[in-house]
Motif scaffolding. Structure first.
Motif, mmCIF file in Angstrom:
data_model
loop_
_atom_site.group_PDB
_atom_site.id
_atom_site.type_symbol
_atom_site.label_atom_id
_atom_site.label_comp_id
_atom_site.label_asym_id
_atom_site.label_seq_id
_atom_site.Cartn_x
_atom_site.Cartn_y
_atom_site.Cartn_z
ATOM 1 N N ASN A 123 0.874 -1.068 0.029
ATOM 2 C CA ASN A 123 0.063 0.106 0.067
ATOM 3 C C ASN A 123 1.006 1.342 0.060
ATOM 4 O OD1 ASN A 123 -2.325 1.522 0.327
ATOM 5 N ND2 ASN A 123 -2.658 1.527 2.531
ATOM 6 N N LEU A 124 1.847 1.052 -1.032
ATOM 7 C CA LEU A 124 2.951 2.534 -0.885
ATOM 8 C C LEU A 124 2.201 3.748 -1.491
ATOM 9 C CD1 LEU A 124 6.008 0.569 -2.028
ATOM 10 C CD2 LEU A 124 5.469 1.388 0.167
ATOM 11 N N ILE A 257 12.007 17.431 1.430
ATOM 12 C CA ILE A 257 11.182 18.233 0.971
ATOM 13 C C ILE A 257 9.920 17.650 0.059
ATOM 14 C CG2 ILE A 257 10.729 20.316 -0.437
ATOM 15 C CD1 ILE A 257 11.955 21.242 1.823
ATOM 16 N N SER A 258 8.656 17.898 0.397
ATOM 17 C CA SER A 258 7.711 17.204 -0.165
ATOM 18 C C SER A 258 6.377 18.275 -0.334
ATOM 19 C CB SER A 258 7.127 15.802 0.364
ATOM 20 O OG SER A 258 6.777 16.192 1.721
ATOM 21 N N GLY A 259 5.548 17.828 -1.069
ATOM 22 C CA GLY A 259 4.496 18.752 -1.168
ATOM 23 C C GLY A 259 3.218 18.135 -2.041
ATOM 24 N N PHE A 744 -8.687 8.995 -10.645
ATOM 25 C CA PHE A 744 -7.567 8.064 -11.482
ATOM 26 C C PHE A 744 -6.231 8.751 -11.148
ATOM 27 C CE2 PHE A 744 -11.204 8.992 -14.119
ATOM 28 C CZ PHE A 744 -11.482 7.625 -14.553
ATOM 29 N N HIS A 745 -5.297 7.889 -10.423
ATOM 30 C CA HIS A 745 -4.080 7.902 -9.877
ATOM 31 C C HIS A 745 -3.094 7.581 -10.912
ATOM 32 C CE1 HIS A 745 -6.328 8.641 -5.899
ATOM 33 N NE2 HIS A 745 -6.947 7.446 -6.444
ATOM 34 N N LYS A 746 -1.874 8.018 -10.784
ATOM 35 C CA LYS A 746 -0.813 7.629 -11.505
ATOM 36 C C LYS A 746 0.490 7.836 -10.736
ATOM 37 C CE LYS A 746 1.402 7.373 -15.994
ATOM 38 N NZ LYS A 746 1.508 7.887 -17.257
ATOM 39 N N LYS A 747 1.275 6.868 -10.456
ATOM 40 C CA LYS A 747 2.343 7.098 -9.465
ATOM 41 C C LYS A 747 3.646 7.037 -10.330
ATOM 42 C CE LYS A 747 4.435 5.607 -5.096
ATOM 43 N NZ LYS A 747 3.858 6.718 -4.348
ATOM 44 N N MET A 748 4.418 7.942 -10.386
ATOM 45 C CA MET A 748 5.691 8.213 -11.252
ATOM 46 C C MET A 748 6.791 8.545 -10.307
ATOM 47 S SD MET A 748 3.698 10.569 -14.022
ATOM 48 C CE MET A 748 3.008 11.516 -12.517
ATOM 49 N N GLY A 749 7.395 7.495 -9.720
ATOM 50 C CA GLY A 749 8.495 7.446 -8.828
ATOM 51 C C GLY A 749 7.830 8.083 -7.494
ATOM 52 N N ARG A 750 8.508 9.136 -7.101
ATOM 53 C CA ARG A 750 8.182 9.869 -5.994
ATOM 54 C C ARG A 750 6.796 10.736 -6.009
ATOM 55 N NH1 ARG A 750 13.233 11.575 -2.364
ATOM 56 N NH2 ARG A 750 13.930 9.537 -1.480
ATOM 57 N N ARG A 751 6.558 10.872 -7.342
ATOM 58 C CA ARG A 751 5.278 11.720 -7.697
ATOM 59 C C ARG A 751 4.339 11.130 -7.905
ATOM 60 N NH1 ARG A 751 7.311 14.796 -12.898
ATOM 61 N NH2 ARG A 751 8.183 12.897 -13.333
ATOM 62 N N TYR A 807 -1.783 16.715 -7.369
ATOM 63 C CA TYR A 807 -0.446 16.224 -7.349
ATOM 64 C C TYR A 807 0.349 16.060 -5.946
ATOM 65 C CZ TYR A 807 0.419 21.032 -7.719
ATOM 66 O OH TYR A 807 0.744 22.659 -7.336
ATOM 67 N N LYS A 808 1.342 15.232 -6.066
ATOM 68 C CA LYS A 808 2.195 15.051 -4.704
ATOM 69 C C LYS A 808 3.487 14.763 -5.398
ATOM 70 C CE LYS A 808 -1.343 12.870 -2.057
ATOM 71 N NZ LYS A 808 -1.453 11.543 -1.124
ATOM 72 N N PHE A 809 4.509 15.293 -4.709
ATOM 73 C CA PHE A 809 5.799 14.804 -5.027
ATOM 74 C C PHE A 809 6.659 15.000 -3.512
ATOM 75 C CE2 PHE A 809 5.308 19.565 -4.889
ATOM 76 C CZ PHE A 809 6.299 20.197 -4.106
#
Length: 809
Positions: A123-124, A257-259, A744-751, A807-809
């Motif tokens: 559940n990452l 740092i994240s956001g 609709f989610h899409k994970k791209m590395g840490r983003r 978005y998240k990063f």
């Protein structure tokens, strides 16, 4: 005044004596009970961010004891020290979405045991800290009438125009009635919106909405947890009659740092967090602003005549000062602005409305030893609104100007300090004190502009002090039996008058096993401030006022009885019945309002416009809630009755409150199809609100019998008057609505990016916002008029689609 400060001095002495007694008894226990109990304590943090984790379940399975971490991630647990048989024990740490960790403790010693939890490998996608009710079992806690919604569920529930709203999520819980269509007002167990204590990091927030009540001022990206208590209040809560809503801001990422942010139809938001010193301190900055005025201004020339926006900003910094001292500084500011101008052939009107909140808290958490800890907060809160409206009525020979000036505000500055002592396995003591300085500025005037010049909006400051001390104990006298008993003693002084009230509280829970419990509670509450509202929907013209020698504090008493059952699937069922009485309630007299005619300062006169009364509410609430697994959500149902009685309203007879709703149903479902798709939906149903509508009309003809009216005769003749029956004698049509959404989610590395499409009021239900009477020609003959009054309704929101990007990063 002397009595008030004497009460505070007595409370301070009581607190010092309790602290001294605590220290003495602790030393005594350490000496005499050395071979009976050991204390295990420590902090639980999230491994990736270093964020304190609230509500982690800490237990010793072999001994059947457990607890949960508090808002600082701290836990303390007393266990029997049977080391002659089993010196080593296993401690388990579990939290939804994280790997369960186990540590070994030696019962020969009191132990400090800090730990970091890692997310589940399966559940990452979500690395979030949820509210404490996510893992706590309802059957294990003595507290009843307490609910929460995990922040992640708030973000997944479909909402109006895609704006995720904490308060509107609370409206979906049983016992909480919503106000008008789209509003964020909370009516809890028969109480009004002023009877809810809204806390943001211990600072009270008085006006909780943006855009005339359609959105709340709490940005979900900045909130860590939200908890609602609607009954069975522990002694450390006070100041309101109906509910306490506690919100904690996120601490910030201590690792990197994240956001996250988002773009919606009416606003955009952005949150940035990170370490100030890696692993030791952090910061959080979160902001939101509407931008319809900025986007439309280049394309719509008239936007300058009708424009408005709101913004809010959250800031927080946390510091590990020492291994036993933790400091946090948080702040919030936000404001709404609305400007309009109309140009007609007969009337011209312009207005400028501004209202907003500012709040700040400095919180120090200190651990004296493994069993004793304290939290001290300094807070500041300011709410103020300013309304300036002018209307020019033009005739052939003159222009008459009507003006409204409304200035309302309340400023708080205060201190609160809470101590918690784990005095062995059977007792957990909590005591503390609170002191608040209030300053009220209620002012409103409606005037006809003449030779005297423009009306002013000066206001008179009303200063008052509020204080309280409390002591409570959670006692476990036998296996499965818990009792929380406490006493809060509160006081208030204003305009030379001092009020003080003892407020006893008690809650009892008995669990015979098999994850179910029977609970009962009683609570006495006092409220020393009042809200004078013209509309009941939280407009900026509402006025906050204090208790005075003429206006006594509001009082309430509430009893509740219920059962709680936890199922192995992670589902909880609670059923509660309650009965609550409320005294010294205030309301405007018939025809009165804050818009007093001809007064430039309403502060000395507002008490002449109000009347006093009482209310009572009773009913039953059912909640089936699931917070873990691919499918989560809840089903809630409330059956309730709420009545009020005022000597100068409805001829002194009882009447149904406007927000009385016999039936209220909420269904919420969230289904994670996979890591990329989330489906959600809500359906609500409620009995219509109670309104006062005319039962008939009559026409007053000119007559010699009216000569006694003198100069007032022209006003009464040749006019239509409405005949009203009893107050709130009409029910709106039932309210129901379906909202659906898909993410609709899409994970791209840490983003990670998220697209959301939602539909508010999906089947286009024509719910009434308000009603009015309209004269309609119902004649079937072209040359004959037959006029009848017909009741018509205004519907505010049809089906409203929305799309947003996050978005998240």
């Amino acid at each position: 005044m002397k009595a008030f400060y004497s009460s505070l001095l007595l409370g301070g002495i009581l607190g010092l004596l309790c602290l001294f007694a605590t220290s003495t008894v602790a030393q005594s226990l350490a000496a005499s009970d050395k071979k009976i109990f050991r204390t295990l304590s420590g902090y639980v943090r999230e491994a990736k961010t270093g964020t304190a984790m609230t509500g982690v379940h800490v237990s010793v399975p072999s001994l059947g004891v457990g607890t949960t971490t508090n808002s600082a991630g701290f836990y303390t647990l007393a266990v029997p020290a049977k080391w002659s048989v089993r010196p080593l024990i296993r401690i388990s740490y579990s939290f939804v979405g994280y790997q369960t960790e186990n540590l070994t403790a030696d019962l020969n010693f009191n132990s400090d045991m800090n730990i970091e939890l890692k997310p589940e490998l399966t559940n990452l996608r979500e690395v979030v800290v949820k509210s404490n009710a996510a893992t706590r079992k309802a059957s294990e806690s003595v507290q009843m009438s307490s609910l929460s919604v995990p922040i992640q569920q708030v973000k997944e529930i479909p909402s109006l125009l895609g704006e995720k709203d904490v308060l509107k999520s609370l409206q979906l819980l049983p016992g909480v009635q919503k106000g008008s269509e789209g509003s964020t007002g909370l009516y809890v167990r028969g109480g009004g919106p002023d009877q809810n204590l809204i806390l943001l990091d211990d600072a009270p927030i008085y006006h909780t909405s943006h855009l005339f009540g359609f959105f709340s001022l709490f940005n979900g990206d900045a909130i860590k947890s939200v908890d609602l208590t609607k009954g069975g209040f522990p002694a450390h809560f006070g100041g309101r009659l109906s509910s306490v809503v506690e919100m904690q801001m996120k601490d910030g990422n201590r690792d990197r740092i994240s956001g996250e942010g988002g773009i919606g139809l009416i606003s955009s938001r952005m949150t940035l967090e990170g370490p100030l010193k890696k692993g030791k301190s952090s910061f959080l900055i979160s902001g939101r602003r509407t931008y319809a005025d900025l986007i439309l201004k280049p394309f719509v020339p008239s936007i300058s005549d009708h424009t408005g926006y709101f913004y809010d900003l959250n800031l927080k910094a946390t510091f590990d000062v020492t291994p036993n001292d933790f400091l946090s500084v948080s702040a919030y500011t936000g404001e709404d602005r609305f400007v309009y101008k109309t140009n007609g052939s007969v009337t011209q009107e312009n207005g400028n409305l501004r209202w907003g909140n500012s709040a700040g808290t400095v919180r120090w958490q200190h651990r004296f030893n493994n069993a004793l800890s304290a939290t001290t907060s300094l807070f500041y809160s300011l709410y103020q609104s300013r309304v300036n409206m002018n209307r020019d009525v033009m005739s052939e020979d003159e222009v008459v100007t009507y003006a409204l000036r409304n200035l309302s505000g309340i400023r708080d500055a205060g201190l609160k300090s809470d101590f918690t002592w784990n005095a062995g396995r059977q007792h957990t003591l909590r005591w503390g004190l609170a002191l608040t300085s209030h300053q009220f500025r209620p002012s409103s005037t409606t005037m006809l502009d003449g030779a005297s010049g423009k009306p002013s909006a000066d206001s008179v400051a009303l200063n008052s002090w509020e204080g309280a001390v409390y002591l409570e104990d959670t006692w476990r006298p036998a296996e499965g039996l818990q009792i929380n008993a406490g006493l809060r003693y509160s006081g208030f002084t204003s305009e030379g008058m001092t009020y003080s009230h003892p407020e006893p509280r008690v809650s009892v829970a008995y669990s015979p096993g098999r994850n179910w419990a029977v609970k009962a509670s009683y609570a006495s509450m006092s409220q020393y401030i009042h809200l004078l509202s013209n509309s009941g929907i939280g407009l900026p013209t509402d006025l906050w006022v204090p208790s005075t020698p003429r206006t006594a504090p509001q009082r309430s008493q509430q009893v509740a009885l219920g059962i709680a059952k936890d199922f192995t699937s992670g589902t909880t069922l609670t059923i509660e019945g309650f009965y609550k009485t409320m005294d010294n309630m205030v309301a405007y007299k018939e025809g009165a309002s804050s818009l007093s005619i001809g007064n430039t300062q309403v502060a000395p006169n507002w008490e002449d416009q109000i009347t006093y009364g009482k209310g009572w509410s009773y009913g039953a609430e059912f909640l089936l809630q699931k917070k873990v697994g691919r499918f989560t959500g809840w089903a809630g149902y409330t059956l309730s009755w709420t009545q009020q009685q005022f000597d100068e309203l409805n001829f002194g007879k009882p009447f149904w409150a406007r927000y009385d709703r016999r039936h209220d149903v909420s269904l919420v479902g969230i289904f994670h199809v996979n890591d990329r798709i989330t489906l959600s939906g809500t359906w609500v149903y409620g009995t219509g609100q109670a309104l006062t509508l005319p039962q008939g009309q009559y026409w007053v003809q000119g007559s010699n019998g009216l000569k006694k009216l003198g100069d007032a005769k022209p006003y009464y003749t040749q006019r239509v008057f409405s005949e009203y029956g009893e107050r709130n004698n009409f029910r709106q049509a039932p309210y129901h609505r379906l909202d659906i959404g898909i993410q609709f989610h899409k994970k791209m590395g840490r983003r990670e990016r998220t697209w959301e499409i939602s539909f508010y009021n999906a089947y286009n239900r024509q719910n009434p916002f308000f009603y009015y009477l309209d004269a309609v020609n119902v004649s079937t003959e072209p040359q004959v008029k037959k006029i009848e009054n017909r009741l018509k309704q205004i519907t505010l929101f049809p089906v409203l689609p929305s799309v947003s990007y996050g978005y998240k990063f």
